[in-house]
Design a protein around this motif. Structure first.
Motif, PDB file in Angstrom:
ATOM      1  N   PRO A  68      11.289  27.040 -17.197  1.00 14.16           N
ATOM      2  CA  PRO A  68       9.940  26.441 -17.313  1.00 14.16           C
ATOM      3  C   PRO A  68       9.932  24.933 -17.094  1.00 14.16           C
ATOM      4  O   PRO A  68       9.028  24.399 -16.436  1.00 14.16           O
ATOM      5  CB  PRO A  68       9.519  26.797 -18.744  1.00 14.16           C
ATOM      6  N   ASN A  69      10.936  24.221 -17.647  1.00 10.59           N
ATOM      7  CA  ASN A  69      11.006  22.771 -17.450  1.00 10.59           C
ATOM      8  C   ASN A  69      11.150  22.423 -15.971  1.00 10.59           C
ATOM      9  O   ASN A  69      10.494  21.510 -15.459  1.00 10.59           O
ATOM     10  CB  ASN A  69      12.186  22.181 -18.219  1.00 10.59           C
ATOM     11  N   THR A  70      12.028  23.159 -15.275  1.00 11.76           N
ATOM     12  CA  THR A  70      12.263  22.881 -13.860  1.00 11.76           C
ATOM     13  C   THR A  70      11.026  23.166 -13.030  1.00 11.76           C
ATOM     14  O   THR A  70      10.679  22.385 -12.131  1.00 11.76           O
ATOM     15  CB  THR A  70      13.449  23.730 -13.346  1.00 11.76           C
ATOM     16  N   VAL A  71      10.347  24.272 -13.303  1.00 13.92           N
ATOM     17  CA  VAL A  71       9.137  24.620 -12.547  1.00 13.92           C
ATOM     18  C   VAL A  71       8.050  23.575 -12.771  1.00 13.92           C
ATOM     19  O   VAL A  71       7.418  23.101 -11.818  1.00 13.92           O
ATOM     20  CB  VAL A  71       8.642  26.023 -12.942  1.00 13.92           C
ATOM     21  N   LEU A  72       7.810  23.196 -14.035  1.00 20.59           N
ATOM     22  CA  LEU A  72       6.783  22.198 -14.338  1.00 20.59           C
ATOM     23  C   LEU A  72       7.132  20.856 -13.703  1.00 20.59           C
ATOM     24  O   LEU A  72       6.275  20.198 -13.095  1.00 20.59           O
ATOM     25  CB  LEU A  72       6.637  22.051 -15.856  1.00 20.59           C
ATOM     26  N   PHE A  73       8.378  20.449 -13.840  1.00 19.64           N
ATOM     27  CA  PHE A  73       8.843  19.188 -13.251  1.00 19.64           C
ATOM     28  C   PHE A  73       8.665  19.199 -11.739  1.00 19.64           C
ATOM     29  O   PHE A  73       8.165  18.234 -11.140  1.00 19.64           O
ATOM     30  CB  PHE A  73      10.313  18.981 -13.621  1.00 19.64           C
ATOM     31  N   ALA A  74       9.047  20.314 -11.096  1.00 22.18           N
ATOM     32  CA  ALA A  74       8.969  20.401  -9.638  1.00 22.18           C
ATOM     33  C   ALA A  74       7.521  20.450  -9.148  1.00 22.18           C
ATOM     34  O   ALA A  74       7.188  19.841  -8.132  1.00 22.18           O
ATOM     35  CB  ALA A  74       9.724  21.633  -9.149  1.00 22.18           C
ATOM     36  N   LEU A  75       6.652  21.159  -9.876  1.00 23.39           N
ATOM     37  CA  LEU A  75       5.259  21.284  -9.442  1.00 23.39           C
ATOM     38  C   LEU A  75       4.507  19.959  -9.528  1.00 23.39           C
ATOM     39  O   LEU A  75       3.573  19.722  -8.755  1.00 23.39           O
ATOM     40  CB  LEU A  75       4.540  22.343 -10.291  1.00 23.39           C
ATOM     41  N   ILE A  76       4.910  19.092 -10.453  1.00 19.47           N
ATOM     42  CA  ILE A  76       4.241  17.795 -10.590  1.00 19.47           C
ATOM     43  C   ILE A  76       4.904  16.738  -9.726  1.00 19.47           C
ATOM     44  O   ILE A  76       4.244  16.051  -8.937  1.00 19.47           O
ATOM     45  CB  ILE A  76       4.224  17.343 -12.064  1.00 19.47           C
ATOM     46  N   VAL A  77       6.221  16.610  -9.830  1.00 16.12           N
ATOM     47  CA  VAL A  77       6.932  15.541  -9.121  1.00 16.12           C
ATOM     48  C   VAL A  77       7.005  15.820  -7.628  1.00 16.12           C
ATOM     49  O   VAL A  77       6.844  14.900  -6.813  1.00 16.12           O
ATOM     50  CB  VAL A  77       8.355  15.373  -9.699  1.00 16.12           C
ATOM     51  N   GLY A  78       7.219  17.077  -7.236  1.00 17.22           N
ATOM     52  CA  GLY A  78       7.330  17.409  -5.817  1.00 17.22           C
ATOM     53  C   GLY A  78       6.061  17.099  -5.034  1.00 17.22           C
ATOM     54  O   GLY A  78       6.030  16.165  -4.218  1.00 17.22           O
ATOM     55  N   PRO A  79       4.977  17.852  -5.273  1.00 13.80           N
ATOM     56  CA  PRO A  79       3.723  17.552  -4.568  1.00 13.80           C
ATOM     57  C   PRO A  79       3.176  16.163  -4.887  1.00 13.80           C
ATOM     58  O   PRO A  79       2.643  15.485  -4.010  1.00 13.80           O
ATOM     59  CB  PRO A  79       2.767  18.640  -5.067  1.00 13.80           C
ATOM     60  N   GLY A  80       3.310  15.729  -6.153  1.00 13.98           N
ATOM     61  CA  GLY A  80       2.796  14.409  -6.535  1.00 13.98           C
ATOM     62  C   GLY A  80       3.492  13.288  -5.789  1.00 13.98           C
ATOM     63  O   GLY A  80       2.851  12.393  -5.231  1.00 13.98           O
ATOM     64  N   GLY A  81       4.833  13.327  -5.779  1.00 14.08           N
ATOM     65  CA  GLY A  81       5.585  12.308  -5.058  1.00 14.08           C
ATOM     66  C   GLY A  81       5.365  12.380  -3.567  1.00 14.08           C
ATOM     67  O   GLY A  81       5.315  11.348  -2.879  1.00 14.08           O
ATOM     68  N   TYR A  82       5.197  13.596  -3.045  1.00 14.43           N
ATOM     69  CA  TYR A  82       4.978  13.777  -1.594  1.00 14.43           C
ATOM     70  C   TYR A  82       3.631  13.185  -1.180  1.00 14.43           C
ATOM     71  O   TYR A  82       3.548  12.437  -0.199  1.00 14.43           O
ATOM     72  CB  TYR A  82       5.033  15.269  -1.275  1.00 14.43           C
ATOM     73  N   ILE A  83       2.586  13.521  -1.922  1.00 11.95           N
ATOM     74  CA  ILE A  83       1.253  12.996  -1.604  1.00 11.95           C
ATOM     75  C   ILE A  83       1.218  11.487  -1.785  1.00 11.95           C
ATOM     76  O   ILE A  83       0.645  10.757  -0.963  1.00 11.95           O
ATOM     77  CB  ILE A  83       0.191  13.684  -2.498  1.00 11.95           C
ATOM     78  N   LEU A  84       1.836  11.001  -2.853  1.00 15.17           N
ATOM     79  CA  LEU A  84       1.881   9.560  -3.096  1.00 15.17           C
ATOM     80  C   LEU A  84       2.629   8.842  -1.980  1.00 15.17           C
ATOM     81  O   LEU A  84       2.207   7.768  -1.525  1.00 15.17           O
ATOM     82  CB  LEU A  84       2.548   9.288  -4.445  1.00 15.17           C
ATOM     83  N   SER A  85       3.730   9.430  -1.494  1.00  7.55           N
ATOM     84  CA  SER A  85       4.486   8.830  -0.400  1.00  7.55           C
ATOM     85  C   SER A  85       3.637   8.731   0.855  1.00  7.55           C
ATOM     86  O   SER A  85       3.631   7.693   1.539  1.00  7.55           O
ATOM     87  CB  SER A  85       5.742   9.660  -0.105  1.00  7.55           C
ATOM     88  N   PHE A  86       2.913   9.792   1.161  1.00 11.87           N
ATOM     89  CA  PHE A  86       2.078   9.779   2.370  1.00 11.87           C
ATOM     90  C   PHE A  86       0.944   8.772   2.258  1.00 11.87           C
ATOM     91  O   PHE A  86       0.675   8.011   3.199  1.00 11.87           O
ATOM     92  CB  PHE A  86       1.518  11.170   2.639  1.00 11.87           C
ATOM     93  N   LEU A  87       0.263   8.755   1.118  1.00 12.15           N
ATOM     94  CA  LEU A  87      -0.865   7.840   0.952  1.00 12.15           C
ATOM     95  C   LEU A  87      -0.411   6.381   1.008  1.00 12.15           C
ATOM     96  O   LEU A  87      -1.064   5.537   1.640  1.00 12.15           O
ATOM     97  CB  LEU A  87      -1.587   8.120  -0.368  1.00 12.15           C
ATOM     98  N   LEU A  88       0.723   6.080   0.371  1.00 12.23           N
ATOM     99  CA  LEU A  88       1.247   4.717   0.423  1.00 12.23           C
ATOM    100  C   LEU A  88       1.667   4.350   1.839  1.00 12.23           C
ATOM    101  O   LEU A  88       1.426   3.223   2.297  1.00 12.23           O
ATOM    102  CB  LEU A  88       2.419   4.564  -0.539  1.00 12.23           C
TER     103      LEU A  88
END
Length: 294
Positions: A68-88
């Protein structure tokens, strides 16, 4: 033609040797060890699928906390960091070269120094006494009356890990996206304006993103690999593996726990194979989404 082919393979030989030695061979060995009971001292004892069966049926820590920790971490950090990288990357592309270069370096630097930064900066920020920046600010504003031991409190460990991971997520994927935005053919924007595109958002959706699919794919794969292979954050912040009450325990931490602390290398290898399959699955999905043929 045959001579040219031989020369081509000759140039590829150093890469093929390194790839085989450091990628193919370790993966094959890990798969083999995952079917054994191995303690690094005695000869591996073949046990078949027992490690995988125990992983699914006996490892309560893995099912209750790690997965559960890995799934929650990946679902937030993965898409979140990806979208943030693109927008920046897209925002920086609108600037002139000098400020763009300075800001790109500022955003990229945390991904290179995250180990030192986590050990120094974030521990000071989330220090459990009144000198910690977060505690000091919250106490001044009246939100809390006594300091919170952030890095040992199981309610906040995973949240802090997510914050730190997002802060340090502007890596090579971010640079690839920045390069992709900057290399979009300017004539496409002119043609789009003639065809009825009226604002920057429409340019982004209909021209920029479709024109940089290779960079988007590379950024997605790097985000997936980086997210699922993250394990040092929780250990460096809390100073322990496993983390307190397994609150910030990820798959990589679980592998290190069994492999390098308990020396159950066979079970650790089984965990690493499962992690490899998860990364491959998400990478395959990303390839389908951003492939040039789609």
């Amino acid at each position: 033609m045959k001579t040219d082919n031989k020369r081509s393979y000759l140039f590829l030989l150093p890469y093929l040797l390194m790839f085989t030695l450091f990628i193919v061979v370790p993966v094959v060995i890990a798969i083999f060890l995952s079917f054994t009971n191995f303690n690094t001292i005695e000869k591996p004892d073949f046990v078949g699928f027992l490690n995988y069966i125990n992983l699914l049926t006996q490892d309560e820590i893995f099912m209750q906390y790690v997965l559960p920790n890995t799934v929650l971490f990946a679902l937030i950090v993965g898409p979140g960091g990806y979208i943030l990288s693109f927008l920046l990357a897209w925002c920086l592309a609108q600037l002139t070269p000098v400020p763009r270069m300075i800001l790109a370096l500022i955003f990229y630097s945390p991904s290179m120094t995250q180990g030192v930064a986590m050990a120094v900066v974030w521990k000071v920020i989330f220090s459990g006494n009144q000198a910690g920046y977060v505690n000091s600010i919250l106490m001044q504003w009246g939100f809390i009356t006594e300091p919170i031991i952030w890095l040992q409190d199981t309610r906040y460990i995973l949240l802090i890990m997510i914050i730190v991971a997002l802060w340090s997520s502007m890596g090579v994927g971010f640079l690839a996206m920045l390069a992709g935005v900057l290399n979009v053919d300017e004539t496409l924007y002119e043609a789009g304006a003639i065809d009825g595109i009226k604002n920057r958002f429409q340019e982004l959706i209909y021209i920029t993103i479709p024109s940089m699919k290779p960079q988007m794919l590379f950024g997605a794969v790097m985000a997936i690999v980086g997210t699922f292979s993250t394990g040092a954050i929780g250990v460096q912040l809390t100073g322990a593996n496993p983390t307190p009450s397994y609150a910030g325990q990820l798959i990589v931490n679980h592998i290190e726990d069994y492999g390098f602390i308990r020396f159950e290398m066979g079970y650790a290898a089984a965990l690493s194979v499962v992690l490899l399959l998860i990364i491959y699955l998400f990478s395959y999905i990303s390839k389908k989404l951003f492939s040039e043929s789609t």
